[in-house]
Design a protein around this motif. Sequence first.
Motif, mmCIF file in Angstrom:
data_model
loop_
_atom_site.group_PDB
_atom_site.id
_atom_site.type_symbol
_atom_site.label_atom_id
_atom_site.label_comp_id
_atom_site.label_asym_id
_atom_site.label_seq_id
_atom_site.Cartn_x
_atom_site.Cartn_y
_atom_site.Cartn_z
ATOM 1 N N GLN A 72 -8.122 -2.934 -1.583
ATOM 2 C CA GLN A 72 -7.926 -1.389 -1.235
ATOM 3 C C GLN A 72 -9.149 -0.707 0.206
ATOM 4 O OE1 GLN A 72 -6.095 0.859 -1.942
ATOM 5 N NE2 GLN A 72 -5.090 -0.344 -3.146
ATOM 6 N N VAL A 130 -11.631 11.663 1.959
ATOM 7 C CA VAL A 130 -11.340 12.062 2.473
ATOM 8 C C VAL A 130 -11.287 12.984 4.360
ATOM 9 C CG1 VAL A 130 -10.924 15.376 3.001
ATOM 10 C CG2 VAL A 130 -9.693 14.174 0.903
ATOM 11 N N ALA A 152 0.738 -1.146 -0.030
ATOM 12 C CA ALA A 152 0.346 0.125 0.141
ATOM 13 C C ALA A 152 0.814 1.201 -0.086
ATOM 14 C CB ALA A 152 -0.960 -0.108 1.137
ATOM 15 N N TRP A 181 -18.874 18.897 -3.035
ATOM 16 C CA TRP A 181 -18.208 18.433 -1.871
ATOM 17 C C TRP A 181 -19.302 18.132 -0.697
ATOM 18 C CZ3 TRP A 181 -12.928 17.302 0.168
ATOM 19 C CH2 TRP A 181 -11.854 16.740 -1.396
ATOM 20 N N GLY A 184 -7.631 7.356 -5.850
ATOM 21 C CA GLY A 184 -7.275 7.288 -6.618
ATOM 22 C C GLY A 184 -6.873 5.616 -7.094
ATOM 23 N N ASN A 185 -7.094 4.491 -6.983
ATOM 24 C CA ASN A 185 -7.185 3.593 -7.221
ATOM 25 C C ASN A 185 -7.892 3.282 -7.639
ATOM 26 O OD1 ASN A 185 -5.033 1.307 -6.709
ATOM 27 N ND2 ASN A 185 -4.688 2.097 -4.484
ATOM 28 N N PHE A 214 -0.031 9.289 -10.596
ATOM 29 C CA PHE A 214 -1.288 9.210 -11.403
ATOM 30 C C PHE A 214 -2.142 10.459 -11.491
ATOM 31 C CE2 PHE A 214 -5.443 7.443 -11.605
ATOM 32 C CZ PHE A 214 -5.810 7.990 -12.836
ATOM 33 N N PHE A 218 -12.887 11.897 -4.160
ATOM 34 C CA PHE A 218 -11.834 12.358 -2.993
ATOM 35 C C PHE A 218 -12.585 12.998 -2.082
ATOM 36 C CE2 PHE A 218 -8.974 13.215 -6.712
ATOM 37 C CZ PHE A 218 -8.070 12.440 -6.237
ATOM 38 N N ILE A 275 -6.240 9.519 -0.354
ATOM 39 C CA ILE A 275 -5.731 9.624 -2.006
ATOM 40 C C ILE A 275 -5.263 8.066 -2.888
ATOM 41 C CG2 ILE A 275 -4.337 10.203 -3.902
ATOM 42 C CD1 ILE A 275 -4.847 12.833 -2.940
ATOM 43 N N ARG A 276 -5.515 7.181 -1.846
ATOM 44 C CA ARG A 276 -4.850 5.779 -2.489
ATOM 45 C C ARG A 276 -6.305 4.728 -2.550
ATOM 46 N NH1 ARG A 276 -2.614 3.692 2.355
ATOM 47 N NH2 ARG A 276 -0.698 4.962 2.036
ATOM 48 N N VAL A 285 -6.733 -2.482 2.948
ATOM 49 C CA VAL A 285 -5.403 -1.097 2.485
ATOM 50 C C VAL A 285 -5.599 -0.380 4.006
ATOM 51 C CG1 VAL A 285 -4.231 0.104 1.688
ATOM 52 C CG2 VAL A 285 -4.158 -2.756 1.277
ATOM 53 N N LEU A 288 -4.726 0.112 8.008
ATOM 54 C CA LEU A 288 -3.451 0.980 7.985
ATOM 55 C C LEU A 288 -4.933 1.894 9.428
ATOM 56 C CD1 LEU A 288 -2.465 2.596 4.999
ATOM 57 C CD2 LEU A 288 -1.582 1.734 6.347
ATOM 58 N N LEU A 323 -13.696 10.437 5.221
ATOM 59 C CA LEU A 323 -12.696 9.487 6.318
ATOM 60 C C LEU A 323 -11.565 9.137 6.847
ATOM 61 C CD1 LEU A 323 -13.926 6.417 3.172
ATOM 62 C CD2 LEU A 323 -15.208 7.093 5.315
ATOM 63 N N VAL A 348 -3.737 12.035 3.871
ATOM 64 C CA VAL A 348 -3.506 12.670 2.323
ATOM 65 C C VAL A 348 -3.466 11.562 1.628
ATOM 66 C CG1 VAL A 348 -2.100 13.806 0.654
ATOM 67 C CG2 VAL A 348 -2.728 14.616 2.866
ATOM 68 N N SER A 349 -2.192 10.327 2.089
ATOM 69 C CA SER A 349 -1.922 9.175 1.074
ATOM 70 C C SER A 349 -3.489 8.259 1.645
ATOM 71 C CB SER A 349 -0.381 8.716 1.611
ATOM 72 O OG SER A 349 -0.344 8.539 3.035
ATOM 73 N N GLN A 353 -14.101 15.450 -9.414
ATOM 74 C CA GLN A 353 -13.363 14.938 -7.847
ATOM 75 C C GLN A 353 -13.500 16.242 -7.626
ATOM 76 O OE1 GLN A 353 -13.104 12.799 -10.570
ATOM 77 N NE2 GLN A 353 -12.725 10.519 -9.440
ATOM 78 N N ILE A 391 0.285 5.893 -6.665
ATOM 79 C CA ILE A 391 -1.289 6.474 -7.260
ATOM 80 C C ILE A 391 -0.420 8.510 -6.927
ATOM 81 C CG2 ILE A 391 -3.376 7.407 -5.691
ATOM 82 C CD1 ILE A 391 -3.250 4.528 -7.026
ATOM 83 N N PHE A 392 0.375 9.536 -6.231
ATOM 84 C CA PHE A 392 0.167 10.066 -6.318
ATOM 85 C C PHE A 392 0.431 11.199 -7.895
ATOM 86 C CE2 PHE A 392 1.653 10.515 -1.794
ATOM 87 C CZ PHE A 392 0.084 10.446 -1.080
ATOM 88 N N ALA A 408 0.725 3.527 -2.941
ATOM 89 C CA ALA A 408 0.217 5.003 -2.821
ATOM 90 C C ALA A 408 1.325 6.733 -3.408
ATOM 91 C CB ALA A 408 0.672 5.848 -1.593
#
Lengths: 74, 175, 251
Positions: free
Chosen positions: C231, C128, A54, B24, C188-189, A64, C124, C184-185, C234, C238, C130, C180-181, B18, A61-62, A58
Motif C-alpha cells: 500500500q 485524506v 490498486a 481530526w 481501508g486496506n 468494505f 481517514f 480510502i485505499r 501503491v 500513484l 496525505l 478519494v480513492s 475514523q 475497499i469502497f 480500491a
Amino acid sequence: MEGELAHIGAGLAAIGSGAAAIGVGNVAGNYLAGALRNPSAAASQTATLFIGIAFAEALGIFAFLVALLLMFAV
Amino acid sequence: MATETNSAEAASAPGMPQLDFSTWGNQIFWLVIALIAIYFVLSRMALPRIAAILAERQGTITSDLAAAEDLKVKAQEAEAAYDKALVDARAEAHRIVGEAKAEIQSDLDAAIAKADAEIAAKAAESEKAIAEIRAGALDAVKEVAADTAKEIVSAMGGKADAKAISSAVGARLKG
Amino acid sequence: MATEAKGEEAGLVFHPMDQFIIKPLFGDGAITWYTPTNAALWMGFAVIAVIVLMLLGSSKRSIIPSRSQSVAELAYGFIYKMVEDICGKEGVKYFPYIMTLFMFIVCANFLGLIPTAFTPTSHFAVTVVLAMAVFLTVTILGFVKNGAGFLSLFWVSSAPLALRPILAIIELISYFVRPVSHSIRLAGNVMAGHAVIKVFAGFAVITLVSPVSVVAITAMYGLEVLVSFIQAYVFTILTCVYLKDALHPHH
C-alpha cells in the motif's frame, strides 16, 4: 429493525470485496500470462501491474467501507 | 450487537473511530508536524548524504574499473614479455645444445679416428709379429724336417747329402 | 485497549474497531487540537524510525555499506528510480516530497503491525490529508507549469470529436475521485487487515476453534506485512503517476 436491515446491507456490501478479489485475480493472472509469453518485458511492467491491482482493489475497499459504515455508523 | 456494546463502552466515539471528526484536527496537526519533520530530515540531511555516498561509490567503482583495466593491460604486456623471453630462452637453449652436440661430435670423431689409427697401428704390429712368428715357425719346421729327414735317411743306411735333403724338404713344404 | 472478548462462550463479543480509538496519552480529558494522543505518539515513532533508518543508518558514509546503510540506500534507490521512470527528469525535483510520503507511510504501517500498537495510517484523517496534499500539489503544479494547457488532460484528442465532451466529463469525475480513492485505499486496506485480525482474535475464545484462530491470525499477519509495504508502494507510485499528469498533461 432498522439496525438489522443495516446489518443485512453490510453483508451484501461485503460481496463487493469478493468481486474486487475477482478483479485483482484477473489483473494478476493476465499479467502472468503476458509475462510468460514475453518474459523480457515483464520486469518493466510490474509498476503497471501494481497500479492495476490498486485500482481494482480500491473498489473492493469502497465496498468494505460501505459495509463498515452500515455496521458502525448507521 | 457490536454497536450497542461499542456505544456503551465508548460513548464519545461513534462505531468507527475514523469517523469521529472531533479527533481530526488533532490528528491533522500532529501529522503535519510529523511530515514536516520527516521532510526536513530527508531533504536537508539524509537524501543529500545518501546521494553523495552513492555518487562517491560510483566514482570509486569507475576509477577502480579504470585501474583494473590499466593493470590488465600491464599484465598482458608482462605476459607478452614473458612469452618473448621464454621463446628467446628456448632458442638460446637450442643453440647451446646444438653447439655442445657438435663439439662433442667432433671430439668423438677425433677420438674415434685416433682410436682407429691406434687400432690399425696395433693390428699392423701384431700382424708383423704374427708374420715373424710364422716365418720363425716355418724355419723351425724346415730345420726339424731336414733333421728328421737326415736321421731317417741315415737310419735307412743311406748317406745323406745335407744339401739335397734340405732342398727336397723345401720342395715338399712348398708343395 | 479493551478489545479482548469477555470470555463467555455464549456471547462472542467483537470489538474490531476499538483498536482505532484515539485516546489522550496523559489523563482522560477531551482531545483538543494539540493534545498528545496515541496517534501522535505513533506518528512520532514513525518519524524516529525514519530518522534512525535514513540518517543514522547513513551516518558512517562508508563505501561498503553496513546493513542499515544498505537499507537506506535501497529505499533511496527504489523511490528515486520510480520517480525517474514515471515522471522523467523533471520529476526528480519533487523526489524528497515523494520520499517523505513513502517513508512516513511505510514506517507507520510497519510500526502499526506491532501488537498493541496504533496505526496512524488507518485513520481517514491522516490519509485524506496525505491524498489532498498530493491532489492540491498536482493540480496547482499542473496549472502553474502548463497554464490552461493543463485542461487538455481532460480533452482526449485521440478520441472521435463527438465522444470528446462525454469523455471530458468522465475524465473530470475520475480526476476528482482520485484523492478519494487514493486516501480510502490506504486507510481501508490497513484498517481492514487490522480489523480482520481482531475478529479472528475474537473467535479464539471458543476453545475448539482457537487453534484455527491462531493459525488464521498468523496467516493474516503475514498478509498484512505484505499489504503494509504494497500500500505504501501503491500510494507512492500513484503520486508519481498523478505528478506525471501535471508535468506532461498531453496524453
